[in-house]
Design a protein around this motif. Sequence first.
Motif, short mmCIF file in Angstrom:
data_model
loop_
_atom_site.label_atom_id
_atom_site.label_comp_id
_atom_site.label_asym_id
_atom_site.label_seq_id
_atom_site.Cartn_x
_atom_site.Cartn_y
_atom_site.Cartn_z
N LEU A 33 -55.99 -51.68 4.81
CA LEU A 33 -56.70 -52.93 4.54
C LEU A 33 -56.12 -54.03 5.41
N LEU A 34 -56.95 -54.67 6.20
CA LEU A 34 -56.56 -55.83 6.98
C LEU A 34 -56.68 -57.04 6.07
N LYS A 35 -55.56 -57.74 5.85
CA LYS A 35 -55.54 -58.81 4.87
C LYS A 35 -54.81 -60.03 5.43
N PRO A 36 -55.35 -61.24 5.21
CA PRO A 36 -54.68 -62.46 5.65
C PRO A 36 -53.32 -62.62 4.97
N LEU A 37 -52.37 -63.16 5.72
CA LEU A 37 -51.02 -63.38 5.20
C LEU A 37 -50.87 -64.70 4.47
N GLU A 38 -51.55 -65.73 4.95
CA GLU A 38 -51.25 -67.09 4.48
C GLU A 38 -52.26 -67.65 3.48
N SER A 39 -53.30 -66.90 3.20
CA SER A 39 -54.30 -67.41 2.26
C SER A 39 -54.97 -66.24 1.54
N SER A 40 -55.62 -66.57 0.45
CA SER A 40 -56.37 -65.53 -0.25
C SER A 40 -57.71 -65.32 0.43
N HIS A 41 -58.28 -64.18 0.22
CA HIS A 41 -59.59 -63.84 0.77
C HIS A 41 -60.28 -63.04 -0.33
N ALA A 42 -61.31 -63.59 -0.94
CA ALA A 42 -61.91 -63.00 -2.14
C ALA A 42 -62.23 -61.52 -1.98
N PHE A 43 -62.87 -61.15 -0.88
CA PHE A 43 -63.27 -59.75 -0.71
C PHE A 43 -62.07 -58.84 -0.51
N LYS A 44 -61.12 -59.27 0.33
CA LYS A 44 -59.93 -58.45 0.59
C LYS A 44 -59.05 -58.37 -0.65
N GLY A 69 -67.72 -58.89 5.01
CA GLY A 69 -66.44 -58.73 4.35
C GLY A 69 -65.24 -59.28 5.09
N GLU A 70 -65.39 -59.57 6.38
CA GLU A 70 -64.25 -60.06 7.15
C GLU A 70 -64.46 -61.47 7.70
N GLN A 71 -65.32 -62.23 7.00
CA GLN A 71 -65.52 -63.63 7.38
C GLN A 71 -64.19 -64.36 7.33
N GLY A 72 -63.89 -65.13 8.39
CA GLY A 72 -62.66 -65.90 8.44
C GLY A 72 -61.45 -65.09 8.89
N ILE A 73 -61.63 -63.77 9.08
CA ILE A 73 -60.52 -62.91 9.50
C ILE A 73 -60.72 -62.43 10.93
N LEU A 74 -61.90 -61.92 11.20
CA LEU A 74 -62.24 -61.43 12.54
C LEU A 74 -63.54 -62.08 13.00
N PRO A 75 -63.71 -62.22 14.29
CA PRO A 75 -64.87 -62.96 14.80
C PRO A 75 -66.15 -62.14 14.91
N TRP A 76 -66.38 -61.24 13.96
CA TRP A 76 -67.63 -60.47 14.02
C TRP A 76 -68.79 -61.44 13.86
#
Length: 194
Positions: A134-145, A25-32
Amino acid sequence: DLQLLNDIEFQTKLTNLINLSYYEGEQGILPWDNDKHKRTDVLSKTIKDQINDGEIFCLFENFESAKLTKSKNPIGTVRLEVCPETNNVIVGQFAISSEFRGQKLGTLLMNHVIQHFKKIMRAESEDRKLKIELLKPLESSHAFKDFLHVWYQKLGFKLVSRFPVDQHPVYSELSRITLCHCEFLEYEYKFDFD
């Protein structure tokens, strides 16, 4: 459940469920990477302690309609943690196994948590709030978030604040490892006791 408290196999399965769900769920947001860097590495306390403190709710495999039966295979989980500074209850570590998504089990689990909290609120005289972040990207959409943002509101949570990751009271250290500019969105459940 005291059996689960001392059940290492269950704790391992629950930890793996949380880590895999956050990895997905956090692909591209956090380096898990679900190996060296896992979601449970940044927990404020261990899964065993969360179980011991009664903070963990689980859905188990082998359920029929809304009646759930216990097995050692958790397919969904959520944590309710009391924030010591505010006495609010924070919903966190929400995870549903990918093979069981799309069956409304997340809604079933969250509605159970909301009803549980309503019972507590009726029994207590304290003014507590049920919140979720909810941790959410500011500059782009993120389908799951983006999905979660809409879904939380459908469940009855209202967006009440936004703040930078580095100002989070517990997870500010995530600001050092986010892969994009993010913010935390904070939602609060609006109770109707009528």
